[in-house]
Design a protein around this motif. Sequence first.
Motif, mmCIF file in Angstrom:
data_model
loop_
_atom_site.group_PDB
_atom_site.id
_atom_site.type_symbol
_atom_site.label_atom_id
_atom_site.label_comp_id
_atom_site.label_asym_id
_atom_site.label_seq_id
_atom_site.Cartn_x
_atom_site.Cartn_y
_atom_site.Cartn_z
ATOM 1 N N CYS A 69 0.837 -1.197 0.000
ATOM 2 C CA CYS A 69 0.000 0.000 0.000
ATOM 3 C C CYS A 69 0.877 1.255 0.000
ATOM 4 O O CYS A 69 2.061 1.192 0.317
ATOM 5 C CB CYS A 69 -0.922 -0.012 1.212
ATOM 6 N N CYS A 119 -7.915 -3.037 -1.575
ATOM 7 C CA CYS A 119 -7.067 -3.488 -0.472
ATOM 8 C C CYS A 119 -7.722 -3.141 0.865
ATOM 9 O O CYS A 119 -8.711 -2.421 0.905
ATOM 10 C CB CYS A 119 -5.683 -2.850 -0.585
ATOM 11 N N CYS A 127 -5.271 4.095 1.593
ATOM 12 C CA CYS A 127 -4.216 3.732 0.648
ATOM 13 C C CYS A 127 -4.375 4.535 -0.643
ATOM 14 O O CYS A 127 -5.482 4.700 -1.152
ATOM 15 C CB CYS A 127 -4.291 2.237 0.351
ATOM 16 N N HIS A 132 -4.426 -0.301 -6.285
ATOM 17 C CA HIS A 132 -5.302 -0.855 -5.243
ATOM 18 C C HIS A 132 -6.687 -0.228 -5.274
ATOM 19 O O HIS A 132 -7.446 -0.344 -4.319
ATOM 20 C CB HIS A 132 -4.680 -0.646 -3.852
#
Length: 243
Positions: A69, A119, A127, A132
Amino acid sequence: MSKSTKSSKSGKLQRKNSPRCTNPPSQWPQAVWEKFYDQLEVKNRNRKGNPYWVKYPAPDDCPIDDLCCHRPPAGGSIGITIVHNGLEYNRPIFRMRLLLKCWKEGKLLNKADQASHLCPNNKGFICCNPEHMDPEPDKDNKARQRCPGWIWIHPYQGKEGGYWYPACTHGPPTCKVFTPKTKVPIKVAEDMAATTTTTTTTTTTTTTTTTNNNNNSNNNNNNNNNNVDNDKMSCSSTEEFLN
Ligand SMILES: [Zn+2]
Ligand SMILES: [Zn+2]
């Protein structure tokens, strides 16, 4: 579009800002995109010389190869502002990076799309790794909540476990979340306790049908267990529109 001077709570005048552009990103000039891209992706440095985002590695027992991340450094800003032709453009960093990814790929954005997180890091810190996130409508974004993602299959009732099982039903792209090995489903824990107090013989599974049935029940246990504490596991719902 006209905001020139702001008053603080104390009534003092703050520094004069450029007027803010209120046009949606689809109407931004190319130069604005290029400026954002240069600052966030090429240089990743703000005016003070500090990075906008840093890498935040995944834990050791993570089954997902690329789960790294990105986040603003401690004390760093969560937003980015650029000025072009006397107009100010600003966005949260996570959203701007997703917008830039779409821009680079020539992807047209639907006005109703949100920055849907794949994520687990969409709470606490958000993040900002563009890989992601995915632009998705609210319905799809919400559907990712409570996804257990990859589940570690523990041995259960004499059946072998010891592997990661992909339980996500969303996407593509699929969710980048997982239930850690240390999270032992209640039924599995009971089974473990029972087998250590009785004399057991180890049996090997001979048919795949039996193995699959057992895995399914194991997954259900894992799902139930996960729902109790899904804050770390839920994988979406940054319910803000991209535009
Ligand atoms: Zn992430
Ligand atoms: Zn999922």
